[in-house]
Design a protein around this motif. Structure first.
Motif, PDB file in Angstrom:
ATOM      1  N   VAL A 115      -9.418   6.573   4.226  1.00 35.55           N
ATOM      2  CA  VAL A 115      -8.835   7.834   4.673  1.00 35.55           C
ATOM      3  C   VAL A 115      -9.862   8.457   5.602  1.00 35.55           C
ATOM      4  O   VAL A 115     -11.044   8.544   5.253  1.00 35.55           O
ATOM      5  N   LEU A 144      -4.745   6.807   7.364  1.00 37.30           N
ATOM      6  CA  LEU A 144      -4.645   6.426   5.961  1.00 37.30           C
ATOM      7  C   LEU A 144      -4.138   4.995   5.920  1.00 37.30           C
ATOM      8  O   LEU A 144      -3.102   4.699   6.523  1.00 37.30           O
ATOM      9  N   MET A 168      -9.355   0.412   1.084  1.00 37.96           N
ATOM     10  CA  MET A 168      -8.532   1.526   1.548  1.00 37.96           C
ATOM     11  C   MET A 168      -9.430   2.515   2.274  1.00 37.96           C
ATOM     12  O   MET A 168     -10.607   2.650   1.941  1.00 37.96           O
ATOM     13  N   ASP A 187       5.004  10.964   1.849  1.00 35.76           N
ATOM     14  CA  ASP A 187       4.828   9.727   1.104  1.00 35.76           C
ATOM     15  C   ASP A 187       4.861   8.614   2.130  1.00 35.76           C
ATOM     16  O   ASP A 187       5.766   8.565   2.975  1.00 35.76           O
ATOM     17  N   VAL A 205      -5.118  14.439  -0.202  1.00 35.61           N
ATOM     18  CA  VAL A 205      -4.637  13.118  -0.595  1.00 35.61           C
ATOM     19  C   VAL A 205      -4.469  13.133  -2.105  1.00 35.61           C
ATOM     20  O   VAL A 205      -5.437  13.284  -2.847  1.00 35.61           O
ATOM     21  N   TRP A 232       0.852  -1.179   0.000  1.00 40.33           N
ATOM     22  CA  TRP A 232       0.000   0.000   0.000  1.00 40.33           C
ATOM     23  C   TRP A 232       0.890   1.230   0.000  1.00 40.33           C
ATOM     24  O   TRP A 232       1.940   1.241   0.642  1.00 40.33           O
ATOM     25  N   SER A 233       0.475   2.278  -0.726  1.00 38.53           N
ATOM     26  CA  SER A 233       1.219   3.536  -0.684  1.00 38.53           C
ATOM     27  C   SER A 233       0.255   4.704  -0.830  1.00 38.53           C
ATOM     28  O   SER A 233      -0.848   4.559  -1.353  1.00 38.53           O
ATOM     29  N   GLY A 234       0.687   5.839  -0.329  1.00 36.85           N
ATOM     30  CA  GLY A 234      -0.120   7.044  -0.425  1.00 36.85           C
ATOM     31  C   GLY A 234       0.763   8.277  -0.405  1.00 36.85           C
ATOM     32  O   GLY A 234       1.893   8.247   0.093  1.00 36.85           O
ATOM     33  N   HIS A 235       0.251   9.354  -0.985  1.00 36.32           N
ATOM     34  CA  HIS A 235       0.949  10.640  -0.980  1.00 36.32           C
ATOM     35  C   HIS A 235      -0.048  11.691  -0.539  1.00 36.32           C
ATOM     36  O   HIS A 235      -1.151  11.781  -1.084  1.00 36.32           O
ATOM     37  N   SER A 279      -2.629  10.657  -3.908  1.00 34.48           N
ATOM     38  CA  SER A 279      -2.705   9.325  -4.493  1.00 34.48           C
ATOM     39  C   SER A 279      -2.758   8.272  -3.409  1.00 34.48           C
ATOM     40  O   SER A 279      -2.238   8.456  -2.319  1.00 34.48           O
ATOM     41  N   LEU A 280      -3.422   7.150  -3.733  1.00 32.91           N
ATOM     42  CA  LEU A 280      -3.461   5.957  -2.907  1.00 32.91           C
ATOM     43  C   LEU A 280      -3.370   4.764  -3.846  1.00 32.91           C
ATOM     44  O   LEU A 280      -3.963   4.777  -4.929  1.00 32.91           O
ATOM     45  N   SER A 281      -2.658   3.745  -3.427  1.00 35.50           N
ATOM     46  CA  SER A 281      -2.508   2.558  -4.256  1.00 35.50           C
ATOM     47  C   SER A 281      -2.380   1.331  -3.370  1.00 35.50           C
ATOM     48  O   SER A 281      -1.724   1.383  -2.325  1.00 35.50           O
TER      49      SER A 281
END
Length: 146
Positions: free
Chosen positions: A124, A23, A122, A81, A139, A6-9, A141-143
């Motif tokens: 937030v 998140l 996911m 990030d 937010v 999982w990743s987010g910015h 991006s989320l992946s």
């Protein structure tokens, strides 16, 4: 199962005097007075209590929360990030970088992991923790890849 990533910015914008944000993966309980971190989840929380320091933590729960010590402090102009990797049914690695700097070393949490089926969504969330000031996070991006 191992391998979920999982990743987010996000960007910190307007930060209230007290707030909590989450998140990550799973489903937590959110209310105006705060966030309850006992529901099944894997992710990051950002907390400011009593107008004090704003801190980023890794958090996970399978009924009981396990949280890291503060990973870093955050201010209103910061960009974060965030990334996590599920290594196995027994551990998760967490990383962050602030304002485009180098990625942190991995923080590994090994207790209170949720079951795989609870990591299918996911989430937030932001709560003003019962005070009258607003908090805004952007937010970008989320992946999640499993």
């Amino acid at each position: 199962a191992a391998g979920g990533v999982w990743s987010g910015h996000l960007g910190m914008t307007t930060l209230g005097t007290d707030f909590q944000a989450f998140l990550g993966l799973g489903s937590i309980t959110v209310g105006g007075a705060g966030i309850t971190y006992t529901s099944d989840h894997i992710g990051f929380k950002i907390v400011r209590a009593a107008g004090g320091t704003i801190s980023l933590f890794a958090t996970q729960a399978g009924g009981t929360e396990t949280a890291s010590s503060a990973l870093t402090t955050v201010v209103a102009t910061d960009s974060l990030d965030l990334a996590l990797r599920v290594n196995s049914a027994a551990s998760v690695d967490y990383w962050y970088r602030k304002n485009g700097s180098a990625w942190s070393a991995a923080t590994t949490l090994t207790t209170n992991l949720p079951t795989l089926t609870t990591r299918d969504s996911m989430m937030v969330a932001v709560s003003n923790a019962g005070v009258a000031t607003a908090t805004t996070l952007r937010v970008f991006s989320l992946s999640y890849t499993r």
